[in-house]
Design a protein around this motif. Structure first.
Motif, PDB file in Angstrom:
ATOM      1  N   UNK A   1       0.812  -1.185   0.000  1.00  0.00           N
ATOM      2  CA  UNK A   1       0.000   0.000   0.000  1.00  0.00           C
ATOM      3  C   UNK A   1       0.863   1.259   0.000  1.00  0.00           C
ATOM      4  N   UNK A   2       1.890   1.243   0.795  1.00  0.00           N
ATOM      5  CA  UNK A   2       2.784   2.387   0.863  1.00  0.00           C
ATOM      6  C   UNK A   2       3.457   2.610  -0.483  1.00  0.00           C
ATOM      7  N   UNK A   3       3.759   1.543  -1.177  1.00  0.00           N
ATOM      8  CA  UNK A   3       4.405   1.634  -2.473  1.00  0.00           C
ATOM      9  C   UNK A   3       3.505   2.299  -3.501  1.00  0.00           C
ATOM     10  N   UNK A   4       2.244   1.952  -3.511  1.00  0.00           N
ATOM     11  CA  UNK A   4       1.299   2.554  -4.452  1.00  0.00           C
ATOM     12  C   UNK A   4       1.120   4.042  -4.153  1.00  0.00           C
ATOM     13  N   UNK A   5       1.035   4.395  -2.896  1.00  0.00           N
ATOM     14  CA  UNK A   5       0.882   5.804  -2.514  1.00  0.00           C
ATOM     15  C   UNK A   5       2.107   6.599  -2.942  1.00  0.00           C
ATOM     16  N   UNK A   6       3.275   6.056  -2.771  1.00  0.00           N
ATOM     17  CA  UNK A   6       4.513   6.721  -3.172  1.00  0.00           C
ATOM     18  C   UNK A   6       4.512   6.999  -4.662  1.00  0.00           C
ATOM     19  N   UNK A   7       4.213   5.996  -5.480  1.00  0.00           N
ATOM     20  CA  UNK A   7       4.255   6.175  -6.923  1.00  0.00           C
ATOM     21  C   UNK A   7       3.121   7.089  -7.404  1.00  0.00           C
ATOM     22  N   UNK A   8       1.980   7.027  -6.742  1.00  0.00           N
ATOM     23  CA  UNK A   8       0.887   7.933  -7.103  1.00  0.00           C
ATOM     24  C   UNK A   8       1.295   9.381  -6.832  1.00  0.00           C
ATOM     25  N   UNK A   9       1.876   9.638  -5.664  1.00  0.00           N
ATOM     26  CA  UNK A   9       2.308  10.986  -5.297  1.00  0.00           C
ATOM     27  C   UNK A   9       3.417  11.464  -6.224  1.00  0.00           C
ATOM     28  N   UNK A  10       4.321  10.579  -6.569  1.00  0.00           N
ATOM     29  CA  UNK A  10       5.402  10.927  -7.501  1.00  0.00           C
ATOM     30  C   UNK A  10       4.827  11.278  -8.865  1.00  0.00           C
ATOM     31  N   UNK A  11       3.862  10.556  -9.335  1.00  0.00           N
ATOM     32  CA  UNK A  11       3.214  10.833 -10.636  1.00  0.00           C
ATOM     33  C   UNK A  11       2.486  12.162 -10.637  1.00  0.00           C
ATOM     34  N   UNK A  12       1.758  12.430  -9.534  1.00  0.00           N
ATOM     35  CA  UNK A  12       1.043  13.703  -9.437  1.00  0.00           C
ATOM     36  C   UNK A  12       2.042  14.859  -9.427  1.00  0.00           C
ATOM     37  N   UNK A  13       3.123  14.748  -8.670  1.00  0.00           N
ATOM     38  CA  UNK A  13       4.137  15.803  -8.608  1.00  0.00           C
ATOM     39  C   UNK A  13       4.786  16.019  -9.970  1.00  0.00           C
TER      40      UNK A  13
END
Length: 114
Positions: A1-13
């Protein structure tokens, strides 16, 4: 779950960063912005050209004065010349007989007769 949140936040940024970059570039490429930039650069170039022209003119004037002084020294123009004696007679009077000047009482004023 933490991994998906990290990549989602990185994509949004990354998306926000890319969108900001593209919007800035698009604003720079509008006709008004291009005209403003061209005008600013033309004014700067004009100031640089004016400064160079003024410097050139000052150099020319200094070198011209130096060369004129050199030529004056070589030709003897800068030395103090002997001045001629003052003239005794006015240019209108006769040099041989200063009393021969016609001194009539005739007036050349045309308004006297009227």
């Amino acid at each position: 779950m933490f991994r998906r949140t990290f990549w989602f936040t990185t994509g949004v940024a990354a998306g926000v960063w890319a969108t900001t970059k593209v919007n800035r570039k698009l604003k720079q490429l509008t006709p008004e912005s291009l005209a403003r930039t061209a005008g600013t650069k033309a004014i700067e170039a004009g100031h640089r050209l004016k400064d160079r022209a003024v410097d050139f003119a000052l150099d020319v004037r200094d070198n011209m004065a130096q060369r004129e002084e050199e030529l004056g020294d070589v030709l003897g123009i800068n030395s103090d010349p002997e001045l001629p004696a003052p003239r005794r007679y006015a240019a209108i009077e006769n040099r041989n007989n200063p009393k021969s000047v016609d001194r009539t009482t005739y007036s050349y004023n045309r308004n006297e007769d009227h």
